[in-house]
Every structure is written in C-alpha cells, then in structure tokens.
Design an enzyme around this catalytic site. Sequence first.
Site, PDB file in Angstrom:
ATOM      1  N   GLY A   1       0.920  -1.258  -0.128  1.00  0.00           N
ATOM      2  CA  GLY A   1       0.119  -0.050  -0.106  1.00  0.00           C
ATOM      3  C   GLY A   1       0.809   1.188  -0.083  1.00  0.00           C
ATOM      4  O   GLY A   1       1.992   1.309   0.489  1.00  0.00           O
TER       5      GLY A   1
ATOM      6  N   ARG B   1       1.048  -4.984  -5.085  1.00  0.00           N
ATOM      7  CA  ARG B   1       1.461  -6.367  -4.217  1.00  0.00           C
ATOM      8  C   ARG B   1       1.626  -7.445  -5.342  1.00  0.00           C
ATOM      9  O   ARG B   1       0.844  -7.504  -6.361  1.00  0.00           O
ATOM     10  CB  ARG B   1       0.151  -6.515  -3.369  1.00  0.00           C
ATOM     11  CG  ARG B   1      -0.184  -5.611  -2.364  1.00  0.00           C
ATOM     12  CD  ARG B   1      -1.124  -5.858  -1.360  1.00  0.00           C
ATOM     13  NE  ARG B   1      -1.039  -5.154  -0.038  1.00  0.00           N
ATOM     14  CZ  ARG B   1      -1.535  -3.896   0.015  1.00  0.00           C
ATOM     15  NH1 ARG B   1      -2.470  -3.471  -1.098  1.00  0.00           N
ATOM     16  NH2 ARG B   1      -1.738  -3.122   1.206  1.00  0.00           N
TER      17      ARG B   1
ATOM     18  N   ASP C   1       5.227  -4.518   6.348  1.00  0.00           N
ATOM     19  CA  ASP C   1       5.424  -5.914   6.482  1.00  0.00           C
ATOM     20  C   ASP C   1       5.711  -7.028   5.594  1.00  0.00           C
ATOM     21  O   ASP C   1       6.435  -7.667   5.480  1.00  0.00           O
ATOM     22  CB  ASP C   1       4.577  -6.465   7.858  1.00  0.00           C
ATOM     23  CG  ASP C   1       3.313  -6.663   7.429  1.00  0.00           C
ATOM     24  OD1 ASP C   1       2.635  -5.838   6.425  1.00  0.00           O
ATOM     25  OD2 ASP C   1       2.497  -7.527   7.917  1.00  0.00           O
TER      26      ASP C   1
ATOM     27  N   THR D   1       4.687   2.921   5.594  1.00  0.00           N
ATOM     28  CA  THR D   1       3.143   2.261   5.898  1.00  0.00           C
ATOM     29  C   THR D   1       2.484   3.141   6.781  1.00  0.00           C
ATOM     30  O   THR D   1       2.928   3.594   7.771  1.00  0.00           O
ATOM     31  CB  THR D   1       3.119   0.757   6.414  1.00  0.00           C
ATOM     32  OG1 THR D   1       1.732   0.459   6.767  1.00  0.00           O
ATOM     33  CG2 THR D   1       4.142   0.568   7.577  1.00  0.00           C
TER      34      THR D   1
ATOM     35  N   ASP E   1      -0.016   2.193   8.753  1.00  0.00           N
ATOM     36  CA  ASP E   1      -0.345   1.403   9.874  1.00  0.00           C
ATOM     37  C   ASP E   1       0.631   1.580  11.296  1.00  0.00           C
ATOM     38  O   ASP E   1       0.058   1.204  12.394  1.00  0.00           O
ATOM     39  CB  ASP E   1      -0.377  -0.044   9.483  1.00  0.00           C
ATOM     40  CG  ASP E   1      -1.561  -0.405   8.576  1.00  0.00           C
ATOM     41  OD1 ASP E   1      -2.525   0.351   8.639  1.00  0.00           O
ATOM     42  OD2 ASP E   1      -1.228  -1.446   7.628  1.00  0.00           O
TER      43      ASP E   1
ATOM     44  N   ASP F   1       2.887  -0.392  12.235  1.00  0.00           N
ATOM     45  CA  ASP F   1       2.651  -1.886  12.827  1.00  0.00           C
ATOM     46  C   ASP F   1       4.316  -2.440  12.571  1.00  0.00           C
ATOM     47  O   ASP F   1       4.460  -3.652  12.910  1.00  0.00           O
ATOM     48  CB  ASP F   1       1.810  -2.429  11.968  1.00  0.00           C
ATOM     49  CG  ASP F   1       1.832  -2.784  10.731  1.00  0.00           C
ATOM     50  OD1 ASP F   1       2.690  -1.939  10.050  1.00  0.00           O
ATOM     51  OD2 ASP F   1       1.170  -3.629  10.239  1.00  0.00           O
TER      52      ASP F   1
ATOM     53  N   ARG G   1      -6.260  -3.481   9.757  1.00  0.00           N
ATOM     54  CA  ARG G   1      -7.100  -4.629   9.816  1.00  0.00           C
ATOM     55  C   ARG G   1      -6.324  -5.260  10.960  1.00  0.00           C
ATOM     56  O   ARG G   1      -7.355  -6.080  11.592  1.00  0.00           O
ATOM     57  CB  ARG G   1      -6.463  -5.483   8.468  1.00  0.00           C
ATOM     58  CG  ARG G   1      -7.573  -4.976   7.452  1.00  0.00           C
ATOM     59  CD  ARG G   1      -6.953  -5.894   6.095  1.00  0.00           C
ATOM     60  NE  ARG G   1      -5.726  -5.356   5.598  1.00  0.00           N
ATOM     61  CZ  ARG G   1      -4.817  -6.132   4.759  1.00  0.00           C
ATOM     62  NH1 ARG G   1      -5.652  -7.206   4.165  1.00  0.00           N
ATOM     63  NH2 ARG G   1      -3.770  -5.617   4.465  1.00  0.00           N
TER      64      ARG G   1
END
Length: 332
Positions: free
Chosen positions: A10, A81, A112, A135, A137, A139, A181
Amino acid sequence: MKIGVLCSGGDAPGMNACLRSVVRAAVSDGHSVVGIRHGYQGLLDEHFYGDESTGKAAPVMSARSVSHISERGGTILSSSRCQQFRSDNGVRMAVSMLDRHHFDALIPIGGDGTFRGAAALSKAWSGQVIGCPGTIDNDLIGTDFTIGFATAVQTAVDCIDKLRDTAESHSRLFLVEVMGRHSGHLALYTALAASAEIACVPEVAVIAAKVSVRVQLLKSLGKHSIIVVVAEGNREGGALALQEKLKESDCPYDTRAVILGHVQRGGSPTPADRILATRLGDFAVRSLAGGTSGMMAGQQNGRCVLVPFEETFSKHKPLPEHQIELLDRMSC
C-alpha cells in the site's frame, strides 16, 4: 555501487520524499540508482522508471529526476502487491534479474509484506538489501513511527473535526472507520488527536454492549455528541457492523457511520513524514556503503537504527498502554 529502489504494498505519504533522499544521498556519494516501477512485480517484469518498455538496460535516476517530489503523495515509482514474489520461484526470478542487470544493492520501501519479501531476497541474493518503513499502519517493530503514519493521522483528524460540527448540531454519535486490519495505532492516535471519546481497536476486545454502557454514562455527564473511532479490524466488525449492534443495545444517540477508506493513504505528507523519510532514505544509503544487509532503517528515540527484517514483523507491535488510559480519562 548500483542501487535499485522500489515501493511495494500500500502506498504511504512520504514514499516520494524517501525516494528523493535515496537518490540524492547515493548520487552525492558517487553511486548510481535505478528506480523499479510497481514494486516486486516490476522487479520480476524488469520495469524501470524512465523506461516504459521492458527488457532494456536500466536507466539511471539523476538528482534532477527527483526534484520537487517530496510534497507529493503516492509514489512516482508506483506500487503493487505481488503474489508471485511470495514463492521461492518468484524470489529466484528476482535474484536472476538483479544479477543480470548488475545490481549491487536494493532498497525496498514498504510495510511488513514488503519486508517479508526483502528478508527472503536477502537470504537468496549475494547483494545487499536495506528497507525503509513506509506504511500508514505504524505496525513495524523497531521504529517508533513509520513513513506515512503522521499524515494518515492528520487526514483522519481533519475529517473528524468536520464531522464533530454535524455531530454537535444534531446531538449524534458518529462511528468513524479508519484503516487498520490488524493494528490499532492509527485509530488510537487519531482518537487522541481528534478528542474522540472512544477508540475500538483490534488489540482490545470492545463489545457493542460495553460501548453502549460507556456512551450512556457520557450522555449522563452532559455530552451532546460522541465520536467513536473504529479500526476496520475491530473485533466487533467495522463501523457499519458496530452501528447495527449499538442500535440493538439501546444506544441513547442517533448514530451515523462514516468510512474514511483510502482517503487516508493520499495527500501531501506532513513535515514530520517528510523529515522522517529523508533521514531514513539517507541512512539506508549510508548503511549500504558500510556493508550492512538484511536490515530495516528505522528511528528510535530520535536516532536512526538498524533492525533485522525478521524482527520487524516477528510479533505484533503493541499499543502504548498509557495512551489507551489517557483517551479514557479525556473522554469524560
């Protein structure tokens, strides 16, 4: 040294700033950089930036080719992706391409999934691989913040500030769904910055009945409106699912659900993201020159650090507990 650079997964605001930093740091040190379009898929297809055909000699990016891109969202390299790259055969094909074009190193920019691919590639290829964390996120283990996270929070907060006007005017509860998510960092930081009352995140079991009880308490304290930030991976489902369950739990407010969706990925990156991206892109190039490979270039407590790829995704990055408690205290 011939360095390849790509953006994968993304898109995130600040990827262009990171690309600019990689190119200019490399050029200033006498290295050459080739941009690879469409992430790992472009790596397999031999699709290079500045050459729309495939299978030709890879064009080198100059310092001028990245002028005035730091302020632009998205990525001029494009991203994607690539399922094929997840296989051993895909990694072998990538190694063959990199060797055929005489690359010495690769800098992938992504999250990731990108780093899982980078970890596999670094084990199969004799060249060097250093990744930059891009990213929204936030994360990835090993860096306090990822490139794009600050801008995504800013975008979500801007939207919620406008929704609050309508919520106050009509005494409503708005359920605002943000991305995430598996991670609640974006939801939690957005909730804190936007003065939201509740954040529903994947890491915490927040059932609709408990949300309804909390909302009823807040109404008794004189709250005219409520903002609930919901991560898309919340255990009760997204904003729409939670809205239906709140109706069944005697929620005292008229409710509306708003899904921000991919708007959070776009837009001009904030100064914080531009600076982070510039630091990490430069640090990645300097780390390659020092012989490092198989690492992510991250930032911890204001200092650039190197973290093995496997550690960045080996476990779930926890939410800061003190900020969860802070949100609860501020919601009264």
